[in-house]
Design an enzyme around this catalytic site. Structure first.
Site, PDB file in Angstrom:
ATOM      1  N   LYS A 115      15.477 -16.113 -35.846  1.00 57.90           N
ATOM      2  CA  LYS A 115      14.949 -16.706 -37.399  1.00 57.90           C
ATOM      3  C   LYS A 115      13.551 -16.073 -37.344  1.00 57.90           C
ATOM      4  O   LYS A 115      12.741 -16.064 -36.337  1.00 57.90           O
ATOM      5  CB  LYS A 115      15.255 -18.052 -37.215  1.00 57.90           C
ATOM      6  N   GLY A 116      13.217 -15.879 -38.395  1.00 59.82           N
ATOM      7  CA  GLY A 116      11.839 -15.491 -38.871  1.00 59.82           C
ATOM      8  C   GLY A 116      11.142 -15.729 -40.254  1.00 59.82           C
ATOM      9  O   GLY A 116      12.143 -16.327 -41.038  1.00 59.82           O
TER      10      GLY A 116
END
Length: 425
Positions: A115-116
């Site tokens: 995730k980012g």
């Protein structure tokens, strides 16, 4: 995810990371897995933190902070969204990346979790500024992403166009068109039909299966959906099409309620007309807090995380909760609902249609062969039913909650892969 600074209700304990680790520990208690494997899964493989300079349209310069958390890739490339939101943090990305690992595993697809995002308010950016920000972010991440390494996708504040810019920037630096570096792209450049509506469609499929499991009649089932964006609107409209009675939906400004049922196709989604739900002519208008407390058969929190807390869970009257958003139920609220015997079907199963159709898109990009929308829907239906049945078996055999059963399925698969591959060096 924000926390209450005054100490009322849950506070920092409700961060995505703390919640994800607590859920991991709960699941670990139900399976025979090496404690060393569990310890490894409590931590991400890596977290990239980058500065993303942006030249604004007026010539000024702002520098934003971007992150990419890569939790685990034992079963395949890291996979997870990129979000543009002011409250993006390292810990939030780590927690969400853990959920992506479980989501991929419970669906039994060969991806890990990541995730980012960038800590920025996308509403304050022009389209040209968003494009420049995305292209620079792609450049900063190019050494850690790739079709065989880490495959981003849209999330809060990003969309198919964002992914198109990201893919183009990566491809230009690589010297060749690389559509498989991201999923959630427009179909014209390698995206999959049905990808945008997939998370909402999977929520609807799992809701339908749960209603059938409890031997309710779908045509007599009342549903309230908090959030009328991509997930909530597609879930509400699919359930409406299949005969459910969707009585309430909401956006950021509030909710509309009609005990006789709404025409969900007539209510404008966020994509069709941003923040327009409250402009719809409905018998009653209520707050986003009140929609959670309606006396309905099924509640689908599909907006943001941490909306069901120890402060309001006692007022929840729904007989079944199906999580459309990521992490809408705090750990404390989950325990109270369990004590009240209110079943909660977790996000890692219910909204897993997004990563599942992303997998389909990834396959299409590898093979350079596009699927029809009909095939995407058929494959998604098959995968969701298979995952539901896998979780149901554990739910019944071990007398668990739906969340614990889903985690047991996921953890067994990840742990077996880690044990089989071993620890290097």
């Amino acid at each position: 995810m924000s926390a209450d600074e005054d100490g009322a209700g849950e506070s920092n304990a409700d961060s995505a990371l703390v919640t994800a680790r607590r859920q991991l520990e709960r699941a670990a208690a139900h399976v025979d897995v090496d404690s060393n494997v569990i310890e490894r899964l409590r931590h991400p493989t890596r977290v990239e933190r980058v500065s993303v300079p942006l030249k604004r349209d007026d010539g000024s310069l702002d520098v934003y902070t971007g992150y990419r958390a890569q939790h685990d890739d034992v079963r395949g490339p890291y996979k997870g969204g990129l979000r543009y939101h002011p409250e993006v943090t390292s810990d939030e990305c780590i927690g969400l990346s853990m959920w992506m690992t479980w989501k991929s595993a419970v669906m039994d697809i060969p991806f890990g979790g990541a995730k980012g995002g960038v800590a920025v308010d996308p509403k304050q950016l022009s389209e040209r500024e968003t494009e420049r920000l995305t292209r620079r972010f792609a450049q900063e991440l190019r050494d850690v992403v790739g079709p065989k390494r880490d495959v981003p996708a849209p999330d809060m504040g990003t969309d198919a166009q964002t992914m198109a810019w990201f893919m183009d920037a990566y491809s230009m630096q690589s010297g060749e068109t690389t559509p498989g570096v991201v999923t959630g792209k427009p179909p014209v450049i390698g995206g999959s039909y049905g990808r945008e509506e997939a998370p909402g469609r999977s929520v609807a499929i799992i809701t339908r299966e749960a209603v059938d499991y409890y031997e309710w009649d779908l045509s007599e089932t009342t549903v309230a959906v908090q959030g009328f964006g991509s997930v909530g609107a597609n879930a509400a409209r699919a359930l409406d099409d299949w005969g459910a009675n969707v009585v309430s939906v909401s956006d950021v400004n509030g909710a509309i309620y009609d005990p006789d049922g709404l025409d969900t196709h007539d209510v404008p989604t966020h994509e069709e007309q941003p923040e327009a739900v409250m402009t719809y002519d409905a018998p009653e208008k209520i707050s986003n807090e009140e929609i959670l407390e309606l006396d309905v058969d099924v509640l689908v929190p599909a907006a943001v995380g941490n909306v069901l807390t120890s402060d309001n869970v006692d007022d929840v009257q729904a007989d079944l909760i199906v999580e459309g958003a990521n992490g809408p139920t705090t750990f404390a609220a989950d325990a109270i609902l369990e004590e009240r015997e209110v079943p909660v079907v977790p996000d890692i199963l219910a909204n897993a249609g997004g990563v599942t159709v992303s997998y389909f898109e990834w396959l299409q990009d590898i093979n350079r062969r596009q699927w029809t929308l009909e095939r995407v829907h058929e494959e998604l239906e098959s995968h969701m039913q298979s995952a539901w049945n896998d979780v149901r078996v554990e739910y019944e055999a071990r007398d668990l909650t739906w969340r614990d059963a889903a985690y047991v399925v996921a953890l067994q698969r990840v742990a077996e892969a880690k044990s089989t591959r071993g620890l290097w060096p």
